[in-house]
Design an enzyme around this catalytic site. Sequence first.
Site, PDB file in Angstrom:
ATOM      1  N   ASP A 130       0.847  -1.195   0.000  1.00 14.47           N
ATOM      2  CA  ASP A 130       0.000   0.000   0.000  1.00 14.47           C
ATOM      3  C   ASP A 130       0.883   1.246   0.000  1.00 14.47           C
ATOM      4  O   ASP A 130       1.724   1.413   0.892  1.00 14.47           O
ATOM      5  CB  ASP A 130      -0.915  -0.004   1.227  1.00 14.47           C
ATOM      6  N   HIS A 137      -3.681  14.189   0.633  1.00 12.11           N
ATOM      7  CA  HIS A 137      -3.858  13.316   1.792  1.00 12.11           C
ATOM      8  C   HIS A 137      -2.648  13.402   2.714  1.00 12.11           C
ATOM      9  O   HIS A 137      -2.789  13.489   3.948  1.00 12.11           O
ATOM     10  CB  HIS A 137      -4.082  11.877   1.322  1.00 12.11           C
ATOM     11  N   GLU A 203     -10.827   4.189   3.624  1.00 19.52           N
ATOM     12  CA  GLU A 203      -9.845   4.903   2.820  1.00 19.52           C
ATOM     13  C   GLU A 203     -10.149   4.679   1.348  1.00 19.52           C
ATOM     14  O   GLU A 203     -10.164   3.531   0.880  1.00 19.52           O
ATOM     15  CB  GLU A 203      -8.414   4.448   3.129  1.00 19.52           C
ATOM     16  N   GLU A 205      -9.276   4.301  -2.110  1.00 21.75           N
ATOM     17  CA  GLU A 205      -8.070   3.972  -2.862  1.00 21.75           C
ATOM     18  C   GLU A 205      -8.435   3.247  -4.151  1.00 21.75           C
ATOM     19  O   GLU A 205      -9.566   2.823  -4.356  1.00 21.75           O
ATOM     20  CB  GLU A 205      -7.141   3.066  -2.039  1.00 21.75           C
ATOM     21  N   ASP A 237      -9.193   0.455   1.907  1.00 20.58           N
ATOM     22  CA  ASP A 237      -8.233  -0.048   2.893  1.00 20.58           C
ATOM     23  C   ASP A 237      -8.681   0.445   4.267  1.00 20.58           C
ATOM     24  O   ASP A 237      -8.200   1.451   4.772  1.00 20.58           O
ATOM     25  CB  ASP A 237      -6.833   0.444   2.550  1.00 20.58           C
ATOM     26  N   ARG A 241      -8.055   4.016  13.250  1.00 22.18           N
ATOM     27  CA  ARG A 241      -7.133   5.139  13.452  1.00 22.18           C
ATOM     28  C   ARG A 241      -6.538   5.168  14.859  1.00 22.18           C
ATOM     29  O   ARG A 241      -5.393   5.593  15.031  1.00 22.18           O
ATOM     30  CB  ARG A 241      -7.866   6.459  13.174  1.00 22.18           C
ATOM     31  N   GLN A 244      -3.935   2.381  14.960  1.00 21.73           N
ATOM     32  CA  GLN A 244      -2.830   2.814  14.102  1.00 21.73           C
ATOM     33  C   GLN A 244      -1.977   3.890  14.781  1.00 21.73           C
ATOM     34  O   GLN A 244      -0.744   3.855  14.734  1.00 21.73           O
ATOM     35  CB  GLN A 244      -3.389   3.338  12.773  1.00 21.73           C
ATOM     36  N   LYS A 257      -4.483  -1.826  10.218  1.00 23.17           N
ATOM     37  CA  LYS A 257      -4.826  -1.990   8.801  1.00 23.17           C
ATOM     38  C   LYS A 257      -5.146  -3.434   8.417  1.00 23.17           C
ATOM     39  O   LYS A 257      -5.950  -3.672   7.513  1.00 23.17           O
ATOM     40  CB  LYS A 257      -3.637  -1.535   7.938  1.00 23.17           C
ATOM     41  N   THR A 261      -9.279  -5.437   4.002  1.00 24.49           N
ATOM     42  CA  THR A 261      -9.148  -4.561   2.840  1.00 24.49           C
ATOM     43  C   THR A 261     -10.110  -5.083   1.783  1.00 24.49           C
ATOM     44  O   THR A 261     -10.081  -6.273   1.464  1.00 24.49           O
ATOM     45  CB  THR A 261      -7.704  -4.575   2.289  1.00 24.49           C
ATOM     46  N   GLU A 368      -9.761  12.822   7.534  1.00 25.83           N
ATOM     47  CA  GLU A 368      -9.671  14.161   6.957  1.00 25.83           C
ATOM     48  C   GLU A 368     -11.012  14.901   7.004  1.00 25.83           C
ATOM     49  O   GLU A 368     -11.066  16.081   7.331  1.00 25.83           O
ATOM     50  CB  GLU A 368      -9.180  14.075   5.509  1.00 25.83           C
TER      51      GLU A 368
END
Length: 420
Positions: A130, A137, A203, A205, A237, A241, A244, A257, A261, A368
Site C-alpha cells: 500500500d 492526503h 480509505e 483507494e 483499505d 485510526r 494505528q 490496517k 481490505t 480528513e
Amino acid sequence: MALQSFIEVKPDSHFSIHNLPYGVFKPQPDSSPRPGVAIGDYVLDLSEIAKAGLFNGPILKDSDCFLQPNLNKLLALGKPAWKDARATLQRLLSSTEATLRDNANLRQKALVPMGKVEMILPIAIGDYTDFFSSMHHAKNCGTIFRGPQNPVPPNWFHLPIAYHGRASSIVISGTDIIRPRGQGPPSGNSPPPFGPSQKLDFELEMAAVVGPGNELGKPIDVNQAADHIFGVVLMNDWSARDIQAWEYVPLGPFLGKSFGTTISPWIVTLDALEPFACDAPKQDPQPLPYLAEKISKNYDISLEVQIKPAGQQDSCVVTRSNFKHLYWTLTQQLAHHTINGCNLRPGDLLGTGTISGPEPDSLGCLLELTWNGTKQLSLNGTTRKFLEDGDEVIFTGFCKGNGYCVGFGTCSGKILPSAP
C-alpha cells in the site's frame, strides 16, 4: 461507426463494450469459479468461449488460462495476450459479428445475468503493498498529527512511500467487516486502553493488479512498467485510526490496517482506461532518473464514496474525488517497488493510498473529513465522526466517454460489531 454490442447496454452502465473488465464468478452456488467479463447486465463466461475455440490467436489458442479458477495465468501471459483477448472479445460482442450473436446455444451457456452470479476474488494475491501517493492526503494527515509547519516529510517528494500489507485479509466487495479490537493511545499515565476500535475509518483507494513480474534482483524500468500492470480495481483499505496511532511509530501500520481490505470484483484494464489518460501533476523536485518517466500520466477516473448509516435505507455522498489527483503514478510506484531488486509476481496488488483532492468534499477518509473527529459529518439527519456498527460504505468509480462509461461497479462493505 462507433463500436456497439449486440447486447443492449444502457448509456450509464459501467460495463460497455469499451470496457470489458475481468472478474471471476460462480454462475451457481455449487459451480466452480471461472473467469468472465462484464457486458451490460451480463457476465460473459470466458470458459465457454474458450471451450468453443473462439480464442484462436497465436498466444491464447493453446492456453488454458480461461479454464482456471482465477486470472493469474492470464496475468502471467503479458500484454500481447491481453490485447489479443480484448480484441477477440470486442469482436465477438459487437453488433456486426454473427459468431456469438446468432448462436443461440452458445449465448445461452456463455451469457449469464449479472444478478444471478456470485463474484469472488478474481486473483490469487501473493503480496500486497500500500502506497501513500496523494499529496493532499499526505499534507492533511501530516497537519493533523504533526502540525502545519512541516506536514509532509522531505522524503515524500523524492520517492513513493509504502508499507507491506496483509494479503490474507483482502476480501471481495460485499463482505462484512468485523470491527477490530486492539490497543489505543494511553491518556496521561494510564495504561493503553484495549477494546473495539473507536475510530474506524474507510480509505478511498485504487489498486494496480500486477501482470508479469520480474526476477529477483532485476528491477523494472519505469518506462516499461505499464507492461507489468494488467489493470486497476477500487479498494477500501479500512483503517482503525486509534490502533494505528498507537502502533505506527517506529515501524508503520500493522493491526490498524490488517483486519480487512475490500476490493471491487471487476478489474478494468489499462487498455480500457487509455482513452481517459491525462497528465500527472508536475513533480518538484525532479525525481531521480530511475523514477523519471518519458510520459507521466494518470487517468481521469471520477470517484465517489457513499455512507449508508446503520438502520437507514438511503446512502449519503460524502466524497467526490478523482484518480488524477495522485502525485506518484502507478508506473512510478511499480518501478520504485522493484528498484532494490524486489520481485513482483502475477496477482500482486499495489494500493495507491488514500486519494484525496484539493476541495473539502474531495477528501478520501473520515480522518480528513472530520479532522480526526474534531468535526461532525452530516449524514441524512444523523452525524458521524467515525464509522459505527451497521454503517455501510460504498465506493464507485467511472470514466465518462462519448455516450458510454468505463466503470468499476461498486466496492462495498458493512461494519459488524466487534467479535466477543
